[in-house]
Design a protein around this motif. Structure first.
Motif, PDB file in Angstrom:
ATOM      1  N   LEU A 139       0.662  -1.236  -0.239  1.00  0.00           N
ATOM      2  CA  LEU A 139       0.210   0.078   0.112  1.00  0.00           C
ATOM      3  C   LEU A 139       0.954   1.149  -0.107  1.00  0.00           C
ATOM      4  CD1 LEU A 139      -2.772  -0.901   2.482  1.00  0.00           C
ATOM      5  CD2 LEU A 139      -3.293  -0.765   0.075  1.00  0.00           C
ATOM      6  N   LYS A 140       2.045   1.200   0.151  1.00  0.00           N
ATOM      7  CA  LYS A 140       2.977   2.284   0.340  1.00  0.00           C
ATOM      8  C   LYS A 140       2.675   3.181  -1.120  1.00  0.00           C
ATOM      9  CE  LYS A 140       7.772   3.917   1.027  1.00  0.00           C
ATOM     10  NZ  LYS A 140       9.143   3.411   1.147  1.00  0.00           N
ATOM     11  N   GLY A 141       2.693   4.202  -1.026  1.00  0.00           N
ATOM     12  CA  GLY A 141       2.389   5.388  -2.248  1.00  0.00           C
ATOM     13  C   GLY A 141       1.084   5.048  -2.799  1.00  0.00           C
ATOM     14  N   ARG A 142       0.317   4.034  -2.427  1.00  0.00           N
ATOM     15  CA  ARG A 142      -0.875   4.035  -3.133  1.00  0.00           C
ATOM     16  C   ARG A 142      -2.251   4.704  -2.266  1.00  0.00           C
ATOM     17  NH1 ARG A 142       0.148  -0.635  -6.590  1.00  0.00           N
ATOM     18  NH2 ARG A 142      -1.810  -0.047  -7.449  1.00  0.00           N
ATOM     19  N   THR A 143      -3.337   4.945  -2.968  1.00  0.00           N
ATOM     20  CA  THR A 143      -4.311   5.750  -2.504  1.00  0.00           C
ATOM     21  C   THR A 143      -5.343   5.031  -1.890  1.00  0.00           C
ATOM     22  OG1 THR A 143      -3.918   7.344  -4.042  1.00  0.00           O
ATOM     23  CG2 THR A 143      -6.121   7.511  -2.982  1.00  0.00           C
ATOM     24  N   VAL A 144      -5.521   5.178  -0.421  1.00  0.00           N
ATOM     25  CA  VAL A 144      -6.414   4.366   0.172  1.00  0.00           C
ATOM     26  C   VAL A 144      -7.526   5.267   0.774  1.00  0.00           C
ATOM     27  CG1 VAL A 144      -6.630   2.958   2.399  1.00  0.00           C
ATOM     28  CG2 VAL A 144      -4.567   2.779   0.870  1.00  0.00           C
ATOM     29  N   CYS A 145      -8.977   4.820   0.670  1.00  0.00           N
ATOM     30  CA  CYS A 145     -10.049   5.540   1.192  1.00  0.00           C
ATOM     31  C   CYS A 145     -10.326   4.776   2.439  1.00  0.00           C
ATOM     32  CB  CYS A 145     -11.091   5.458  -0.013  1.00  0.00           C
ATOM     33  SG  CYS A 145     -10.814   6.357  -1.506  1.00  0.00           S
ATOM     34  N   LEU A 146     -10.871   6.016   3.338  1.00  0.00           N
ATOM     35  CA  LEU A 146     -11.278   5.550   4.636  1.00  0.00           C
ATOM     36  C   LEU A 146     -12.467   6.551   5.017  1.00  0.00           C
ATOM     37  CD1 LEU A 146      -7.951   6.167   5.082  1.00  0.00           C
ATOM     38  CD2 LEU A 146      -8.213   4.448   6.855  1.00  0.00           C
ATOM     39  N   ALA A 162       0.928   4.689   2.995  1.00  0.00           N
ATOM     40  CA  ALA A 162      -0.240   5.005   2.077  1.00  0.00           C
ATOM     41  C   ALA A 162      -0.655   6.427   2.023  1.00  0.00           C
ATOM     42  CB  ALA A 162      -1.448   3.987   2.314  1.00  0.00           C
ATOM     43  N   ILE A 163      -1.106   6.601   0.648  1.00  0.00           N
ATOM     44  CA  ILE A 163      -1.875   7.969   0.867  1.00  0.00           C
ATOM     45  C   ILE A 163      -3.357   8.057   1.231  1.00  0.00           C
ATOM     46  CG2 ILE A 163      -2.309  10.036  -0.796  1.00  0.00           C
ATOM     47  CD1 ILE A 163       0.016   9.021  -2.712  1.00  0.00           C
ATOM     48  N   GLU A 164      -3.755   8.671   2.262  1.00  0.00           N
ATOM     49  CA  GLU A 164      -5.007   8.446   2.628  1.00  0.00           C
ATOM     50  C   GLU A 164      -5.941   9.344   2.035  1.00  0.00           C
ATOM     51  OE1 GLU A 164      -5.459   8.253   6.891  1.00  0.00           O
ATOM     52  OE2 GLU A 164      -4.120   6.462   7.231  1.00  0.00           O
ATOM     53  N   GLN A 165      -7.002   9.116   1.504  1.00  0.00           N
ATOM     54  CA  GLN A 165      -8.100  10.053   1.201  1.00  0.00           C
ATOM     55  C   GLN A 165      -9.526   9.685   2.361  1.00  0.00           C
ATOM     56  OE1 GLN A 165      -7.443  10.693  -3.469  1.00  0.00           O
ATOM     57  NE2 GLN A 165      -9.429   9.813  -2.881  1.00  0.00           N
ATOM     58  N   VAL A 166      -9.658  10.711   3.105  1.00  0.00           N
ATOM     59  CA  VAL A 166     -10.606  10.599   4.019  1.00  0.00           C
ATOM     60  C   VAL A 166     -12.102  11.013   3.584  1.00  0.00           C
ATOM     61  CG1 VAL A 166     -11.279  10.961   6.331  1.00  0.00           C
ATOM     62  CG2 VAL A 166      -8.873  10.497   5.951  1.00  0.00           C
TER      63      VAL A 166
END
Length: 269
Positions: A139-146, A162-166
């Motif tokens: 997940l490093k450097g990938r976009t993760v939605c929360l 990871a790059i978090e999108q909240v």
């Protein structure tokens, strides 16, 4: 809209407004309400604004606190716990709802009586089935939605890079996954496992193994044995009635329906 769809929307509204139920129950019962019940939570949801989209929360703490308050004909007043504290301060709350790693023994020197609710959750990630992500480290450097009220905001970036999108709620996070705005969505495993039983989620059924388990507790200041006894009795009834299984099942159905209603563009390809 079909009668079934209407019932689902009503159910979603009921859950989205769960944090206000305690006061309404006390006010409508005809029985004078007692003093506010101050409840410590890890996340205090903002008040519902008329005209806003109905959104089912990922957090169930407000629902649990509301049930406790309504049973005592009181209104629940929510205060946010200090997430950086090593232990939960019980000085200014009647009780708190908190998660602890399942492997961590609860310290008994912070003046709290710990009552396990029986709810255990783990972080789980889901992705498109054609993903190249096979481990949490990828997940490093990938976009993760929360979801904003979820347990894992900040943790995925800190632990895996990871790059978090909240997003406001799980429906918004999951919709972003479907439309290609993120590489993975991370939520409680109890909800995601229920979601993946729906056939429309087959394309997004790739997953990473759930992470470390956290058990949910009611924490009551030492000396308040009456409230502790009441909470233990409520937990006993919940367990006998499979309360959490039903609650998570209903919430997941509502979340899936909210995604369905709002998806105006096709799934990403």
């Amino acid at each position: 809209m079909s009668s079934k769809g209407f019932r689902i929307v009503v159910a979603a509204l009921f859950l989205a407004l769960g944090h206000a139920r305690a006061g309404a129950a006390a006010a409508s019962s005809g029985v004078p309400a007692g003093p506010d019940l101050t409840v410590g939570l890890r996340y205090v949801p903002p008040p519902f604004v008329g005209g806003a989209k109905v959104r089912t929360p990922e957090s169930i703490e407000t629902l649990l606190a509301g049930e406790v308050a309504a049973r005592g004909q009181r209104r629940a007043k929510f205060v946010e716990l200090d997430a950086t504290a090593s232990s939960v301060s019980m000085d200014s709350v009647d009780f708190a709802v908190a998660d602890l790693p399942k492997s961590q023994a609860r310290q008994q020197d912070d003046g709290a009586i710990a009552i396990a609710t029986g709810q255990v959750t783990r972080p789980m990630a889901i992705m498109r089935t054609d993903t190249d992500i096979k481990s949490w480290r990828q997940l490093k450097g990938r976009t993760v939605c929360l979801a904003q009220d979820g347990r894992y905001v900040g943790r995925i970036a800190e632990r895996y890079g990871a790059i978090e999108q909240v997003y406001r709620a799980p429906a918004d996070s999951l919709l972003a996954l479907r439309t290609g705005e993120c590489d993975a969505a991370v939520h409680d495993d109890t909800m995601l496992k229920a979601l993946l039983r729906f056939p429309e989620w087959k394309k997004f059924s790739a997953s990473l193994p759930p992470g470390e388990a956290a058990a949910q507790y009611f924490l009551v200041p030492a000396g308040n044995e009456d409230l502790a006894k009441q909470l233990k009795e409520m937990v006993g009834r919940w367990k006998s009635q499979a309360y959490f299984h039903k609650l998570i099942s209903d919430m997941t159905r509502d979340i899936a329906f909210e995604v369905y209603l709002d998806q105006t563009v096709p799934d990403c390809h």
